[in-house]
Design a protein around this motif. Structure first.
Motif, PDB file in Angstrom:
ATOM      1  N   SER A 142      19.915   9.046 -35.035  1.00 40.20           N
ATOM      2  CA  SER A 142      18.877   9.255 -36.009  1.00 40.20           C
ATOM      3  C   SER A 142      18.925  10.498 -36.630  1.00 40.20           C
ATOM      4  O   SER A 142      18.134  11.098 -37.530  1.00 40.20           O
ATOM      5  N   GLU A 143      20.151  11.231 -36.281  1.00 38.65           N
ATOM      6  CA  GLU A 143      20.236  12.602 -36.885  1.00 38.65           C
ATOM      7  C   GLU A 143      21.720  12.844 -37.226  1.00 38.65           C
ATOM      8  O   GLU A 143      22.755  11.933 -36.581  1.00 38.65           O
ATOM      9  N   ASP A 144      21.974  13.863 -37.984  1.00 38.32           N
ATOM     10  CA  ASP A 144      23.456  14.136 -38.122  1.00 38.32           C
ATOM     11  C   ASP A 144      24.327  14.321 -36.897  1.00 38.32           C
ATOM     12  O   ASP A 144      23.937  14.881 -36.033  1.00 38.32           O
ATOM     13  N   PRO A 145      25.479  13.653 -36.960  1.00 34.09           N
ATOM     14  CA  PRO A 145      26.455  13.029 -38.234  1.00 34.09           C
ATOM     15  C   PRO A 145      25.976  11.506 -38.302  1.00 34.09           C
ATOM     16  O   PRO A 145      26.720  10.885 -38.768  1.00 34.09           O
ATOM     17  N   TYR A 146      24.995  10.826 -37.590  1.00 32.55           N
ATOM     18  CA  TYR A 146      24.376   9.631 -37.953  1.00 32.55           C
ATOM     19  C   TYR A 146      25.364   8.512 -37.148  1.00 32.55           C
ATOM     20  O   TYR A 146      24.936   7.300 -37.469  1.00 32.55           O
ATOM     21  N   PHE A 147      26.438   8.497 -36.698  1.00 30.17           N
ATOM     22  CA  PHE A 147      27.273   7.711 -35.807  1.00 30.17           C
ATOM     23  C   PHE A 147      28.130   8.402 -35.010  1.00 30.17           C
ATOM     24  O   PHE A 147      28.548   9.478 -35.250  1.00 30.17           O
ATOM     25  N   SER A 148      28.366   7.711 -33.804  1.00 26.39           N
ATOM     26  CA  SER A 148      29.231   8.276 -32.679  1.00 26.39           C
ATOM     27  C   SER A 148      29.555   7.353 -31.692  1.00 26.39           C
ATOM     28  O   SER A 148      29.135   6.186 -31.715  1.00 26.39           O
ATOM     29  N   TYR A 149      30.558   7.728 -31.146  1.00 29.53           N
ATOM     30  CA  TYR A 149      31.234   6.718 -30.112  1.00 29.53           C
ATOM     31  C   TYR A 149      31.208   7.595 -28.765  1.00 29.53           C
ATOM     32  O   TYR A 149      31.546   8.585 -28.558  1.00 29.53           O
ATOM     33  N   SER A 150      29.994   6.943 -27.966  1.00 25.86           N
ATOM     34  CA  SER A 150      29.862   7.469 -26.494  1.00 25.86           C
ATOM     35  C   SER A 150      30.840   6.823 -25.751  1.00 25.86           C
ATOM     36  O   SER A 150      30.666   5.747 -25.426  1.00 25.86           O
ATOM     37  N   THR A 151      32.003   7.290 -25.174  1.00 24.05           N
ATOM     38  CA  THR A 151      32.971   6.982 -24.538  1.00 24.05           C
ATOM     39  C   THR A 151      32.843   7.032 -23.063  1.00 24.05           C
ATOM     40  O   THR A 151      31.998   7.821 -22.376  1.00 24.05           O
ATOM     41  N   VAL A 152      33.379   6.113 -22.428  1.00 25.77           N
ATOM     42  CA  VAL A 152      33.824   6.079 -20.956  1.00 25.77           C
ATOM     43  C   VAL A 152      34.898   7.083 -20.928  1.00 25.77           C
ATOM     44  O   VAL A 152      35.033   8.061 -19.931  1.00 25.77           O
ATOM     45  N   TRP A 153      36.012   6.822 -21.821  1.00 24.81           N
ATOM     46  CA  TRP A 153      37.242   7.858 -21.886  1.00 24.81           C
ATOM     47  C   TRP A 153      37.622   7.847 -23.362  1.00 24.81           C
ATOM     48  O   TRP A 153      37.668   6.920 -23.892  1.00 24.81           O
ATOM     49  N   GLY A 154      37.598   9.147 -23.842  1.00 21.75           N
ATOM     50  CA  GLY A 154      38.040   9.147 -25.468  1.00 21.75           C
ATOM     51  C   GLY A 154      38.444  10.470 -25.636  1.00 21.75           C
ATOM     52  O   GLY A 154      37.970  11.603 -25.176  1.00 21.75           O
ATOM     53  N   GLY A 155      39.315  10.927 -26.852  1.00 22.26           N
ATOM     54  CA  GLY A 155      39.746  12.018 -27.022  1.00 22.26           C
ATOM     55  C   GLY A 155      40.297  13.009 -26.150  1.00 22.26           C
ATOM     56  O   GLY A 155      40.240  14.098 -26.278  1.00 22.26           O
ATOM     57  N   GLY A 156      40.732  12.182 -24.933  1.00 19.90           N
ATOM     58  CA  GLY A 156      41.579  13.189 -24.021  1.00 19.90           C
ATOM     59  C   GLY A 156      40.554  13.497 -22.816  1.00 19.90           C
ATOM     60  O   GLY A 156      41.336  14.146 -22.051  1.00 19.90           O
ATOM     61  N   ALA A 157      39.318  13.053 -22.460  1.00 25.47           N
ATOM     62  CA  ALA A 157      38.496  13.383 -21.721  1.00 25.47           C
ATOM     63  C   ALA A 157      37.378  12.319 -21.241  1.00 25.47           C
ATOM     64  O   ALA A 157      37.306  11.262 -22.114  1.00 25.47           O
ATOM     65  N   ASP A 158      37.093  12.378 -19.882  1.00 22.15           N
ATOM     66  CA  ASP A 158      36.181  11.482 -19.518  1.00 22.15           C
ATOM     67  C   ASP A 158      34.589  11.748 -20.248  1.00 22.15           C
ATOM     68  O   ASP A 158      34.410  12.962 -20.321  1.00 22.15           O
ATOM     69  N   TRP A 159      33.980  10.752 -20.688  1.00 18.57           N
ATOM     70  CA  TRP A 159      32.675  10.932 -21.094  1.00 18.57           C
ATOM     71  C   TRP A 159      32.519  11.462 -22.418  1.00 18.57           C
ATOM     72  O   TRP A 159      31.506  12.045 -22.651  1.00 18.57           O
ATOM     73  N   ALA A 160      33.746  11.579 -23.046  1.00 19.81           N
ATOM     74  CA  ALA A 160      33.469  12.222 -24.539  1.00 19.81           C
ATOM     75  C   ALA A 160      32.493  11.580 -25.382  1.00 19.81           C
ATOM     76  O   ALA A 160      32.787  10.507 -25.450  1.00 19.81           O
ATOM     77  N   VAL A 161      31.885  12.319 -26.108  1.00 20.68           N
ATOM     78  CA  VAL A 161      31.238  11.854 -27.359  1.00 20.68           C
ATOM     79  C   VAL A 161      31.816  11.915 -28.479  1.00 20.68           C
ATOM     80  O   VAL A 161      31.826  13.535 -28.868  1.00 20.68           O
ATOM     81  N   MET A 162      32.253  11.132 -29.625  1.00 13.17           N
ATOM     82  CA  MET A 162      33.251  11.391 -30.532  1.00 13.17           C
ATOM     83  C   MET A 162      32.419  11.119 -31.802  1.00 13.17           C
ATOM     84  O   MET A 162      32.062  10.001 -32.005  1.00 13.17           O
ATOM     85  N   THR A 163      32.858  11.718 -33.053  1.00 18.60           N
ATOM     86  CA  THR A 163      32.601  11.394 -34.365  1.00 18.60           C
ATOM     87  C   THR A 163      33.804  10.526 -34.744  1.00 18.60           C
ATOM     88  O   THR A 163      34.810  10.694 -34.014  1.00 18.60           O
TER      89      THR A 163
END
Length: 443
Positions: free
Chosen positions: A336-357
């Motif tokens: 509902s706010e910038d950046p308006y979309f995300s991937y809340s991950t179990v694992w992503g971007g090299g780390a547990d529980w990362a939230v990524m654009t």
């Protein structure tokens, strides 16, 4: 007679004896050593799958009926589509009051129609009318370079648009994953409304589907500086879901369905998590979210491999809650706010529980307890924890608008963005509780 002459005269017997000895040795070797050792690469791939082979899949929780509360929840989800379907084109907005859509969200609308019909929210005749209008509009879309659907369309005008919903002459390219997602739902239409199968087949004949399958992989296109470029699409989870969809219609996507060539395993909360070893956008380690496994289970029904992967991914989220007390149900979400979309991950971007654009930036403050993950896992596995998730989210439902994306973990405030995907998954989850996967037609 000399010894040499005797050897010469007996040479035929000697050759036969040597041959018999060699044959006996070969038989003994085969019996004692068995099959030749496997190639190292093959053995390594099998070793990667061992943690999942050792895992016991959670039993599915098909209830065979809908409670009054389930039906109340379903009516709220269907409200989204009552509010957001254009009466002329029959296309649904991806986000509340925003007249743009993709093939992914259009597939979600098809899932919503079929689920609402199963739950008795709409009669069969209305479901068929909605599907017919939608398929007619899809047949009338201007395709990207006359090949496949563009990545985005205006729901009212059917124009090709960019990501700001502005008309574009060339377009954005096609997404192989998005096209495969809507193809999956075409399979659901044919199973649940066989009278519409000729319409579906005519539409697929109009699309050049073979252009997005090359060498067993899924191929999409991007436009960069006016140049159209092809690229392989899909990572572990999404890629196998998309491959299943394409196989329904006879496309050879053996490499997309296979997982072991691109698999690595990460331990998260004591669970083996299947991670793609290819980079996202060529720069960022791939993301693992709930969504493709929810779609697979609710729509097709799990295969043995996806059932095991889904079990591990769900259990990691349950274990995080058990360890921290923080409700955890993660997947991709609108914000509902910038950046308006995300991937809340179990694992992503090299780390547990990362939230990524999408670009790979970390935005952990936007982690969302996702409505669709809560309802999806509750339908599939029906644990005490999934019931707790659904209960926590229930107070944020809006009967006049639909289900929001979820709750921001950091603040406890609602992530009030309201979307086709989330409300479709809620409907599919509630239909699954009553009748099982949408591909399985109730008797």
């Amino acid at each position: 007679m000399s010894f040499r002459q005797n050897l010469l005269r007996a040479r035929g017997h000697i050759v036969m004896i040597c041959a018999l000895i060699a044959g006996l040795l070969l038989v003994l070797w085969l019996e004692t050593l068995g099959e030749p050792p496997e190639e190292p690469d093959r053995q390594a791939r099998q070793d990667l799958m061992q943690p999942f082979n050792d895992l016991t899949p959670l039993p599915l929780a098909i209830r065979g009926e809908s409670s009054d509360r389930d039906l109340d929840h379903a009516r709220i989800a269907w409200t989204y589509f009552q509010n957001n379907v254009d009466p002329d084109t029959g296309l649904a907005n991806s986000v509340h009051d925003y007249p743009s859509t993709t093939m992914w969200e259009t597939g979600s609308y098809i899932v919503a129609i079929l689920s609402a019909e199963r739950l008795g929210l709409i009669p069969r005749e209305q479901a068929e009318q909605r599907l017919t209008k939608l398929l007619t509009s899809l047949r009338n879309l201007r395709l990207f370079q006359d090949v496949l659907p563009n990545k985005a369309y205006h729901t009212q005008t059917l124009e090709l648009v960019d990501y700001s919903n502005k008309p574009t002459e060339l377009g954005l390219g096609w997404s192989a994953l998005d096209v495969a997602r809507i193809v999956a739902t075409f399979g659901l239409i044919e199973r649940n409304h066989p009278e519409l199968a000729p319409t579906v087949e005519a539409l697929l004949d109009h699309w050049q589907m073979d252009r997005m399958v090359q060498g067993g992989e899924l191929i999409g296109t991007n436009v960069s500086a006016g140049e159209v470029r092809e690229n392989q699409e899909g990572r572990v989870g999404y890629e196998q879901y998309a491959a299943k969809a394409m196989m329904l219609f006879g496309y050879d996507v053996y490499r997309a369905y296979e997982v072991q060539d691109n698999l690595m395993v990460k331990q998260v909360q004591g669970q083996p998590i299947p991670v793609d070893n290819r980079l996202h956008r060529g720069t960022t380690p791939a993301f693992v979210v709930s969504e493709p496994y929810l779609f697979d289970g609710l729509e097709f029904g799990f295969d043995d491999r996806s059932h095991r992967f889904a079990t591990a991914i769900y259990r990691a989220q349950e274990a995080r809650h058990a360890e921290t007390g923080i409700l955890t149900a993660v997947t991709e979400s609108h914000l509902s706010e910038d950046p308006y979309f995300s991937y809340s991950t179990v694992w992503g971007g090299g780390a547990d529980w990362a939230v990524m654009t999408f670009r790979g930036d970390r935005i952990d403050s936007r982690r969302t307890i996702a409505t669709k993950a809560a309802f999806g896992w509750d339908a599939l596995f029906g644990t005490d924890y999934t019931a707790e998730l659904v209960e926590a989210l229930s107070e944020f439902a809006d009967p006049a608008k639909g289900w929001p994306e979820g709750i921001y973990e950091a603040s406890g405030e609602p992530n009030s963005s309201t979307t086709a995907n989330t409300n479709a998954v809620v409907l599919a989850a509630l239909a699954f509780k009553a009748t099982g996967p949408l591909m399985r037609v109730p008797e």
